[in-house]
Scaffold this motif. Structure first.
Motif, PDB file in Angstrom:
ATOM      1  N   ARG A   1     -72.308 -33.574  78.182  1.00 43.67           N
ATOM      2  CA  ARG A   1     -71.899 -32.403  77.397  1.00 43.67           C
ATOM      3  C   ARG A   1     -73.087 -31.588  76.933  1.00 43.67           C
ATOM      4  NH1 ARG A   1     -66.433 -33.912  74.147  1.00 43.67           N
ATOM      5  NH2 ARG A   1     -65.337 -34.693  75.962  1.00 43.67           N
ATOM      6  N   LEU A   2     -74.204 -32.231  76.648  1.00 41.58           N
ATOM      7  CA  LEU A   2     -75.397 -31.505  76.221  1.00 41.58           C
ATOM      8  C   LEU A   2     -75.984 -30.656  77.337  1.00 41.58           C
ATOM      9  CD1 LEU A   2     -77.236 -34.170  74.048  1.00 41.58           C
ATOM     10  CD2 LEU A   2     -76.175 -32.048  73.256  1.00 41.58           C
ATOM     11  N   THR A   3     -75.711 -30.992  78.578  1.00 44.80           N
ATOM     12  CA  THR A   3     -76.236 -30.226  79.701  1.00 44.80           C
ATOM     13  C   THR A   3     -75.253 -29.163  80.198  1.00 44.80           C
ATOM     14  OG1 THR A   3     -75.472 -31.864  81.295  1.00 44.80           O
ATOM     15  CG2 THR A   3     -77.717 -32.126  80.467  1.00 44.80           C
ATOM     16  N   ASP A   4     -74.072 -29.075  79.589  1.00 44.72           N
ATOM     17  CA  ASP A   4     -73.059 -28.091  79.984  1.00 44.72           C
ATOM     18  C   ASP A   4     -73.300 -26.802  79.197  1.00 44.72           C
ATOM     19  OD1 ASP A   4     -70.842 -26.530  80.489  1.00 44.72           O
ATOM     20  OD2 ASP A   4     -69.396 -28.146  80.169  1.00 44.72           O
TER      21      ASP A   4
ATOM     22  N   THR B   1     -73.039 -25.486  75.007  1.00 41.54           N
ATOM     23  CA  THR B   1     -74.271 -25.427  74.224  1.00 41.54           C
ATOM     24  C   THR B   1     -74.693 -24.009  73.887  1.00 41.54           C
ATOM     25  OG1 THR B   1     -75.605 -25.487  76.235  1.00 41.54           O
ATOM     26  CG2 THR B   1     -75.130 -27.602  75.176  1.00 41.54           C
ATOM     27  N   GLN B   2     -73.906 -23.026  74.285  1.00 46.89           N
ATOM     28  CA  GLN B   2     -74.244 -21.637  73.996  1.00 46.89           C
ATOM     29  C   GLN B   2     -73.084 -20.969  73.281  1.00 46.89           C
ATOM     30  OE1 GLN B   2     -75.125 -19.827  77.748  1.00 46.89           O
ATOM     31  NE2 GLN B   2     -76.927 -21.066  78.088  1.00 46.89           N
ATOM     32  N   CYS B   3     -73.421 -20.135  72.325  1.00 49.16           N
ATOM     33  CA  CYS B   3     -72.388 -19.375  71.634  1.00 49.16           C
ATOM     34  C   CYS B   3     -72.982 -18.044  71.174  1.00 49.16           C
ATOM     35  CB  CYS B   3     -71.829 -20.150  70.441  1.00 49.16           C
ATOM     36  SG  CYS B   3     -73.034 -20.440  69.140  1.00 49.16           S
TER      37      CYS B   3
END
Length: 55
Positions: A37-40, A44-46
């Protein structure tokens, strides 16, 4: 033998609880899920409110 981290061995996507060992370490399966999930980028962007208001 090493831990099986294949998708079929993981908990269902609806599962939200993490499993911790007696030594305080995150289970290998849950650690793999967190790292994936950390690499998706979509997770990780908003956009910040100030950026959204400028559009």
């Amino acid at each position: 033998m090493g831990a099986d981290l294949s998708p079929s061995s993981q908990a269902t996507p609806e599962s939200t609880s993490l499993k911790w060992g007696h030594d305080g370490e995150l289970s290998p399966v849950d650690l793999q899920r967190v790292l994936e999930r950390l690499t998706d980028p979509s997770l990780t962007q908003c956009r910040l409110e100030s950026e959204a208001a400028a559009d």
